[in-house]
Every structure is written in structure tokens, then in C-alpha cells.
Design a protein around this motif. Structure first.
Motif, short mmCIF file in Angstrom:
data_model
loop_
_atom_site.label_atom_id
_atom_site.label_comp_id
_atom_site.label_asym_id
_atom_site.label_seq_id
_atom_site.Cartn_x
_atom_site.Cartn_y
_atom_site.Cartn_z
N UNK A 2 0.84 -1.21 0.06
CA UNK A 2 0.15 0.12 0.17
C UNK A 2 0.77 1.23 0.24
N UNK A 16 2.20 1.67 -3.52
CA UNK A 16 1.29 2.57 -4.31
C UNK A 16 0.90 3.92 -3.87
N UNK A 17 0.87 4.16 -2.63
CA UNK A 17 0.56 5.47 -2.12
C UNK A 17 1.62 6.49 -2.79
N UNK A 44 1.41 7.27 -6.39
CA UNK A 44 0.36 8.17 -6.51
C UNK A 44 0.70 9.74 -6.29
N UNK A 45 1.74 9.62 -5.45
CA UNK A 45 2.09 11.15 -5.15
C UNK A 45 3.38 11.39 -5.72
N UNK A 46 4.18 12.35 -5.01
CA UNK A 46 5.26 12.80 -5.67
C UNK A 46 6.57 12.26 -4.72
N UNK A 105 5.14 14.65 0.73
CA UNK A 105 4.41 13.46 0.17
C UNK A 105 4.87 12.17 0.78
N UNK A 162 3.80 11.45 4.29
CA UNK A 162 2.35 11.36 4.64
C UNK A 162 2.12 9.91 4.00
N UNK A 164 3.08 7.32 6.49
CA UNK A 164 2.50 7.59 8.02
C UNK A 164 0.94 7.04 7.57
N UNK A 165 0.33 7.16 6.51
CA UNK A 165 -0.88 6.99 6.16
C UNK A 165 -1.00 5.38 6.10
N UNK A 166 -0.20 4.82 5.58
CA UNK A 166 -0.20 3.44 5.21
C UNK A 166 0.48 2.40 6.21
#
Lengths: 399, 297
Positions: free
Chosen positions: A35, A38-39, A42-44, A50, A53, A56-58
Motif C-alpha cells: 500500500x 502504491x501511495x 500516486x504522489x510525488x 508526500x 504522509x 504515515x497513512x499506510x
């Protein structure tokens, strides 16, 4: 959910970061790493904020993870983007002395069992399980200790039953329209006997607060093993208190008792310190209890009640706990000592808000504790000990 | 589908609805839309976890479907149920009309029109939609496991009808108050975001945005008071929701600014425990207000 992100240039870096997090103790599974990649894709990923986060989110799954994440991110990529650092910034746990055999702090007690060393084995020829069940676990030799551990492993702690919102088919009870009509349908509309249902009963949540401070050192192992057995009842939460409050439910959920003990000793930073019961109880209530952990639960404190801090604070927090919990049980290993009176400042302050005051020094005492928690034995603090009078706190105090 | 191509855009679109987000939440919302992952929100009560779902629904122009969890919640309350009384009625009507084709009758009985979609199924069938699973920590373990299945596949199998799948997965927001450890298997499938109380500037911005008709000075003073209260050792520190309540209360009283006395009199809209109120009464509100007033002129 299949991965559609092509491997990007920095994958090795990201994987290294994930590995560092795992080394720092985060539960970073392969799925989470996936994850994360992938995250980041999807970001930079080249932008530090980026990346911060995305990870941290995943990769974090709990508030307690955030502080460690912050630290590892800082070490790998420099300081984070100055997002809000979690407020519970804990200093690194100090090294723990393991086998410091030391009696309780002399200043704090002044009376009671201070002059009685934990009794040396008296007649140890027949150390059958039955005798062991009644022996104070503080005074056992290693072989006996091992046997006590086996005895403790057989425990299951079940909270007192309460009615749940769920209903089950039953022979007597209310009319169950849904199942009756379904039955009618099955018979093509022909009449069928009405179906009934009744509310089910569920055990209440049990919360154990285990004191691991210095004065409880002889009991900590046995009590935590007791807690380990209790956690398998699933609706049980365990915290340790000493100089800090630590939630150890997850650590104790290892099936193997020794692995669980190792995980707990890893997680608990404050073995054998002093006791700040009042402050920690407040922290427990603020962070967990009031939100629901203690609400309607059976809360058990396993402590000798030597309070270093202000007993008035403890008394106030105990009143608060008493208002939240269904029942408050205090198990005190020292209660079994001859001549024990709950005169330690903390204990005396807490007793008015305690529904049952029991012993906690031997396997038999813990069995009794389990019965009290189950609600089978409502006799609060009966039997031995001078604390019975204050402990039979039937006259619940309401603030 | 949404035209949101970056966290900045997610933030801008959410701010249009009056919901102000910090960096982390902007990234979380963007990733939730891009990767179809649920957002798992944890934090104190009143910090805007539930409001996030409403804001997302507004941004996407999608209905907000809410599932409030409670102890003992089960699949028939969360997913679907058959409308038995109507089925029975149908059966009777068919009988009266002299229908003898049993097979057809049975097929008709388990037709979609007799299916009562509960929130989860409704969210899968509505496109686009925002699904709010509120206070997941109140549900039981079994329900968590069941939810895990629905949220990872975004499909549901109804034995009589077959598999119902969402063509576009709903945007899912889960909230938890941490009364209980939510299973890691569920959290693993989500983006985890911890909500902190906002700092002064952001909270003031939220108040100004949500209550545009209120005097700027009142908003500022109340925000300062709430920030001061949060620094105190309270049983229940006030959340943003309470700040807004307080501003609304004072505004309803016709106040353009929060005098210390008036603030004291309306404490009930922020603090909900007697112990907390007692403690707040010990504070020097006038000094806090004066400090803020001097700071901003």
C-alpha cells in the motif's frame, strides 16, 4: 485489489525505510508495504512531505506508532514536514534492571508486613498443586514457580453477564416476527407456529490494571501470567501501571505464555519503579476508560496500593472510575499477610470506591478473584484480613 | 471521476465546503479517492472525524450513507434483509389470482424489489457514494471481520440473487474512538489518520469559515479561550465542535465579544463535566481575553 503501480526508481529506498520501521517495532506487513508503494507512486515520492504522509497513512496503524514513525523517518530522510508531531512523545525507555531483588521501599510502608520477609518455604516436602495453590507466590522456588505458571495458564476470566442487544431464537421470549414470517413463506403461506426469541447474555468487558512497581515485583510475573490467561477470554483489556501506563493487551495476545511475557517486558518501560497510581489512573480514564473501555466493565486493580503521589488524587480518580465501571475490584497480594490493615495511604483512599476487596497473592486467591469478576461470588472482601469492613463497600458512594 | 488530481486539489475542494484540512488529511483524502482505500480516522471526540465524511460527500456531490455501529450489530442490520411481510402479501395475492407456476412464483419472491438494502449494500449500489462507518470500535469482533470482507472486495453475495458488486467502490470513512483495539487486519486495508486538535490559527479559520456571520473578534476570543482550556488538565478537553457551539451560543445572546462574565455564564456549551467547570472557573478569563486582544489589536 491488485497492484498497478510499476516499480519506481526509489523502490529500494522505500523498502529500506519500511525495513527500518519494522526494526523499530512497527507491525509493517507486506500488505502495508504494498500500500505504501502504491501511495508513494500516486504522489510525488521525491517530495519529502508526500513521502512522509504516504508512509504515515499506510504503515502506521495506531497512535502509538506515530512517535516511532516520526523518529525513523527523521533518521532516514531528515526531519518530517513539521506536521503535528504526536503529543505523546515518550522518551526512549531506559534500560531495565531485570533481576533486582529488592523489598518494597522502606520509607513508604512503615507498618504491616514490612518486618516479615516473604516466608521461606516451611514444609516443602509435599509441594503438591493443592498446597501450592494457597502459597504466596512471592516466596516460591523456581520449580514451584514453574508449577504455579502451569496452574495460572488454566485460567479464563469471564466478566459478569449482562443483557446484550442481540436476540437469539429461544423457546420462550418475545414474538419473533421476522422468523415467523420467513417460516410462513417456506410453507407457502400456510399457518405455522409462532417463533420466539430472547435477548442473549454477553460477558462484560474486563479491564485489568496490573501494578508492576518495585513493591509488587515478587508478584508481577504471576499476575501478568494470570492476565495472559485472562486475555484469551477476548473481552479483556490489560494495562500495566507503575511510573507509566502501558497498554499490553496486544502483547499478551501471544498464545505462548513465555513469548507473551517477553513481549510485555519489551513494551513496559517502567518495571520496578515507584507507583503513581492516582496520576496513572487519571491517564487511563482520560485516554481509554472514559471513552468506553471502563464503561460498564468490571475493572480489576492488582496492586498493593502503595501510593507515592497524592492520595487525594487517587481517591478522586477512584470515584470517577467507580461511576464509569460496573464493578471495581481491588486485588491486593499483601492483604493475606497476618495483621494487614489497609492503612497505606493509597489503599485507604481507594477503598470507599471499591466494590470488592480481595487477596491476590496465590493461585487460590486468583481463582477467587476470577469468581468475583464473573459475579458468582459477590461477597466483597469477606473472610480474612482487617480490610473486610472497609472493603465490603456495598454502600456505594455516589458523588 | 472526481477530477481531483493532487492533494492540493483535494484540500482546495474540501475547503470550498467549509471543511479545513491539514497536510496529512489532504493526502489521505486524495489517496482514498485514487487508491479506493478506506480512511480510518482516530482522535478525540469533536475533532471532525465524522464531519470529514460529510465534507467528502459534498465535494463529490454524492449521497452520504451512514452506518452507526453499536454492540450486537449484525449483517441484516448493516447489509440487507428481505421484506418478509411484502413477500407474504405477494404470495397471497398470487394465490388469489390463481397463479400455479410455482417456479416463477419463487423467482418472483426473491426479486430485487423485496430486498431491503441496508447502509452497506446501499453504498455499494449507489454510485458515487460516501460511506461513513461511524464508531467501528463499538461493534463486535465478528462484525469487524464481516466488514473487512465487504470493504476489501466491495461486493456482497446474496444467496438468492448472486453477487452484487459495486462498479465504482464507494469512498469509505471509518471512525473510531479507541475504546477498544480495532483488529489490525481491518486497519491494514485502510489509510490511518490521527486527528489532533487544531492550533489557534487553523481553529480560528475553521470558526470563521463555518460561522461567517459572527463577529471576527468574538470568533478570535472564543478560540483563544478554548485553546487555553485545552491546555488545562480537563476530563474532556473541548473539540472544535464545542468551539463552534460556544461561538453560536454567544452570538445567539447578541454578543459581539466574549466578556469574561458572559464566557463564564455560557461555559456549559463547552464543558460537560462539573469537575471541568470548577477548574475553568479558577482560570483568569479576563487575562486570556486581554492577552489575545492586545496581541491582535
Amino acid at each position: 485489489m491488485t497492484g498497478d503501480g510499476p516499480p519506481l526508481g526509489g523502490d529500494a529506498v522505500l523498502l529500506g525505510f519500511a525495513r527500518a520501521l519494522r526494526a523499530a517495532g512497527l507491525a509493517v506487513s507486506a500488505e502495508r508495504v504494498h500500500a505504501f508503494l502504491r501511495a508513494a507512486d500516486a504522489l510525488r515520492p521525491e517530495v519529502r512531505a508526500d513521502l512522509y504522509w504516504a508512509g504515515r497513512l499506510t504503515l502506521c496503524g495506531d497512535r502509538d506508532d506515530l512517535e516511532r514513525y516520526e523518529r525513523v523517518f527523521g533518521a532516514c530522510f531528515g526531519p518530517g514536514p513539521g506536521g503535528e508531531p504526536p503529543r505523546t512523545a515518550r522518551p526512549a525507555p531506559p534500560p531495565r534492571p531485570r533481576v533486582a531483588v529488592r523489598e518494597a521501599p522502606a520509607g513508604a510502608r512503615g507498618r504491616g508486613g514490612a518486618d516479615r520477609p516473604p516466608g521461606p518455604p516451611v514444609a516443602s516436602l509435599a509441594s503438591s498443586a493443592e498446597v501450592l495453590r494457597h502459597r504466596d507466590v512471592a516466596g516460591l522456588d523456581p520449580a514451584e514457580r514453574a508449577q504455579v505458571r502451569r496452574l495460572l495458564a488454566a485460567f479464563a476470566l469471564r466478566g459478569q453477564a449482562r443483557r446484550s442487544a442481540r436476540r437469539r431464537p429461544a423457546r420462550r421470549g418475545e414474538f419473533d416476527a421476522r422468523r415467523t414470517v420467513r417460516e410462513l413463506l417456506r410453507r407457502g403461506g400456510e399457518p405455522a407456529p409462532p417463533r420466539l426469541h430472547a435477548r442473549t447474555e454477553r460477558p462484560r468487558r474486563v479491564v485489568l490494571l496490573v501494578d508492576v512497581s518495585g513493591s509488587m515485583a515478587p508478584y508481577a510475573d504471576a499476575l501478568l501470567r494470570f492476565a495472559h490467561a485472562a486475555v484469551r477470554g477476548r473481552r479483556t483489556e490489560v494495562f500495566t501501571v507503575g511510573t507509566r501506563l502501558t497498554r499490553v493487551t496486544r502483547e499478551l495476545s501471544h498464545r505462548d505464555a513465555d513469548l507473551a511475557m517477553a513481549a510485555v517486558s519489551e513494551a513496559v518501560p517502567d518495571w520496578r519503579g515507584g507507583t503513581r497510581l492516582g496520576v496513572l489512573l487519571r491517564e487511563f480514564l482520560d485516554r481509554y476508560g472514559q471513552r468506553g473501555t471502563a464503561r460498564g466493565a468490571v475493572v480489576v486493580l492488582l496492586s498493593d496500593g502503595w501510593e507515592r503521589g497524592d492520595p487525594r488524587l487517587l481517591a478522586a480518580q477512584m470515584r470517577r472510575l467507580h461511576r464509569l465501571a460496573h464493578r471495581v475490584v481491588w486485588a491486593n497480594p499483601r492483604k493475606a499477610r497476618p495483621g494487614y490493615a489497609p492503612l497505606a495511604a493509597g489503599m485507604a483512599a481507594a477503598l470507599p470506591s471499591v466494590d470488592a476487596f480481595v487477596e491476590g497473592h496465590s493461585v487460590a486467591a486468583l481463582e477467587r478473584l476470577a469468581a468475583v469478576v464473573r459475579g458468582a461470588d459477590s461477597g466483597a472482601g469477606t473472610g480474612t484480613g482487617a480490610g473486610a469492613g472497609a472493603g465490603g463497600a456495598k454502600g456505594r458512594e455516589r458523588a | 471521476m472526481t477530477g481531483i488530481d493532487s492533494p492540493e486539489e483535494a484540500r482546495a475542494r474540501l475547503e470550498e465546503t467549509g471543511y479545513l484540512v491539514d497536510d496529512g488529511l489532504a493526502v489521505a483524502c486524495f489517496l482514498a479517492l485514487r487508491l479506493h482505500r478506506p480512511v480510518f480516522c482516530e482522535g478525540d471526540a469533536g475533532v471532525g472525524k465524522t464531519a470529514l465524511a460529510g465534507a467528502l460527500a459534498e465535494v463529490l456531490g454524492a449521497p452520504l450513507i451512514r452506518l452507526q455501529c453499536h454492540e450486537g450489530i449484525d449483517a441484516s442490520q448493516a447489509l440487507y434483509d428481505w421484506d418478509f411481510p411484502r413477500q407474504l402479501l405477494h404470495l397471497r395475492a398470487a394465490e388469489a389470482a390463481g397463479v400455479t407456476d410455482a417456479d416463477r412464483l419463487e423467482r418472483e419472491l426473491y426479486d430485487r424489489r423485496f430486498l431491503l438494502a441496508r447502509p452497506l449494500l446501499r453504498a455499494l449500489q449507489t454510485q458515487p457514494s460516501v460511506l461513513l462507518v461511524d464508531e467501528i470500535d463499538r461493534a463486535d469482533d465478528e462484525f469487524e471481520a464481516f466488514l473487512l470482507e465487504v470493504l476489501s472486495e466491495f461486493q456482497v453475495t446474496v444467496p438468492e440473487l448472486g453477487t452484487l458488486r459495486a462498479e465504482v467502490p464507494p469512498v469509505v470513512v471509518l471512525t473510531s474512538n479507541r475504546t477498544r483495539e480495532v483488529h489490525d487486519a481491518l486497519k491494514r486495508r485502510c489509510l490511518y489518520h490521527w486527528f489532533d486538535h487544531p492550533g489557534f490559527a487553523r481553529e480560528l479559520a475553521i470558526v470563521r469559515r463555518r460561522l461567517p456571520g459572527v463577529s471576527a473578534r468574538l470568533a478570535e476570543q472564543v478560540t483563544a479561550l478554548v485553546q487555553a482550556l485545552r491546555a488545562e488538565d480537563l476530563l474532556k478537553p473541548p473539540g472544535v465542535a464545542e468551539t463552534l457551539d460556544w461561538v453560536r451560543a454567544l452570538d445567539a445572546l447578541g454578543a459581539d465579544e466574549a466578556g469574561a462574565e458572559l464566557a463564564m455564564a455560557t461555559l456549559g456549551s463547552v464543558l460537560k463535566y462539573r469537575e471541568d467547570t470548577d477548574r475553568a472557573r479558577g482560570l483568569d478569563f479576563a487575562a486570556i481575553l486581554a492577552g489575545r486582544g492586545a496581541g491582535t489589536g
